[in-house]
Design an enzyme around this catalytic site. Structure first.
Site, PDB file in Angstrom:
ATOM      1  CB  ALA A   1     -61.723  30.523 -28.045  1.00 12.58           C
TER       2      ALA A   1
ATOM      3  CB  THR B   1     -58.549  27.428 -31.433  1.00 11.43           C
ATOM      4  OG1 THR B   1     -58.645  26.017 -31.128  1.00 11.43           O
ATOM      5  CG2 THR B   1     -57.149  27.999 -31.229  1.00 11.43           C
ATOM      6  CB  SER B   2     -57.199  32.131 -31.195  1.00 13.44           C
ATOM      7  OG  SER B   2     -56.780  33.380 -31.198  1.00 13.44           O
ATOM      8  CB  SER B   3     -60.592  34.492 -34.008  1.00 13.15           C
ATOM      9  OG  SER B   3     -61.727  35.150 -34.499  1.00 13.15           O
TER      10      SER B   3
ATOM     11  CG  HIS C   1     -52.508  32.140 -28.486  1.00 14.18           C
ATOM     12  ND1 HIS C   1     -53.762  32.485 -27.614  1.00 14.18           N
ATOM     13  CD2 HIS C   1     -52.979  32.430 -29.781  1.00 14.18           C
ATOM     14  CE1 HIS C   1     -54.773  32.842 -28.536  1.00 14.18           C
ATOM     15  NE2 HIS C   1     -54.283  32.508 -29.623  1.00 14.18           N
TER      16      HIS C   1
END
Length: 298
Positions: free
Chosen positions: A138, A134-136, A282
């Site tokens: 991802a 997720t996010s970083s 997000h």
């Protein structure tokens, strides 16, 4: 298969009815990331491996508590690895030349070393290694798929950016890990599919083997890693995987979401599948059951 001894284990972190274990004898090289793991009692032989990579300002234990991979590990008999960032902000290095080079060092190689450790120590299956993030996390999953296609069979990314996007923009190399890249995060960095694909191929020059399958989620209202990054990721991986056609299906798997399948196959068998989540910010909530189905774990 070698089971961990008391000497290799540290504090046990409760995750619902499950426990996540910090591996003390993992050397953490080359970048000293922490390795947390769940090795279920009903471990398959050999066992699939899912690497679950947390977001900025997150942690391995926190991500294990907000996702269901540990519980699913116990249910389906796969190994769950949760890397823990060493940076003050909890982000992973997705921008340095080292992390974007096969066997070049950086956080990506440290995570690959966790996979190799799990294969050697716990009987992991080297042909069934997957990553979600997720996010970083991802972003790191995209990097892992790009720089280590020989290690990973598939990835699932939630609210990320294309592999190399932060490095293309030019983050501050003196930061540790390299810092935030505004133009990429804001969705202002666009390239052709060929350009993105060439970038990915440059991370492991000469590699001619199978490339990982990809599942990509992104929310249209993401104000952190903005929505244009969704299409840039799809462009990148469609080129890497040699896919030129796609089919959209509205309100799938839920109302307001649009599923895009590239090339042949279904949502669980295609090489590249995207999910655009209307009105979602997000980050897109984890869809663990879809991840396991995409990875072929049942």
């Amino acid at each position: 298969m070698h089971l961990p001894t008391l000497a290799t284990l540290a504090a046990m972190v409760t995750v619902g009815t499950a426990q996540l274990t910090k591996v003390n004898d993992f050397p953490g090289t080359p970048t000293r990331l922490g390795m947390y793991i769940n090795v279920p009692k009903n471990l398959k032989t050999p066992a699939p491996i899912i690497v679950a990579v947390h977001h900025c300002q997150g942690s391995a234990t926190g991500y294990s508590q907000s996702t269901k991979y540990v519980q699913l590990s116990n249910q389906y008999g796969f190994i769950a690895i949760y890397p823990n960032s060493r940076s003050g902000g909890g982000c992973f290095d997705v921008a340095s030349q080292a992390t974007l080079t096969h066997n070049g060092g950086g956080d990506s190689q440290t995570i690959v070393n966790m996979v190799k450790y799990a294969i050697d120590k716990y009987g992991g299956d080297p042909t069934r290694v997957f990553s979600v993030g997720t996010s970083s996390g991802a972003m790191m999953t995209n990097v892992l798929m790009a720089a280590y296609p020989d290690v990973f069979a598939a990835g699932s990314v939630y609210s990320g950016v294309p592999a190399g996007c932060f490095a293309v923009q030019g983050s501050t190399a003196t930061q540790d890990p390299p810092g935030w890249a505004n133009s990429c995060a804001n969705g202002q960095l666009t390239k052709t599919a060929q350009q993105w694909g060439d970038l990915v191929r440059s991370y492991y020059p000469g590699y001619n083997g199978t490339r990982p399958r990809m599942q990509i989620f992104h929310g249209t209202s993401d104000n952190t890693l903005r929505y244009p990054n969704y299409q840039e990721q799809l462009k990148e991986w469609s080129n890497v995987l040699g896919l030129t056609t796609s089919t959209n299906k509205a309100n799938t798997p839920k109302s307001g979401w649009t599923q895009t399948i590239y090339g042949d196959g279904t949502a669980t068998t295609a090489k590249l599948v995207g999910y655009s989540a209307q009105g979602v910010g997000h980050s897109v909530p984890q869809q663990e059951a879809m991840d396991l189905a995409f990875f072929g774990i049942n």
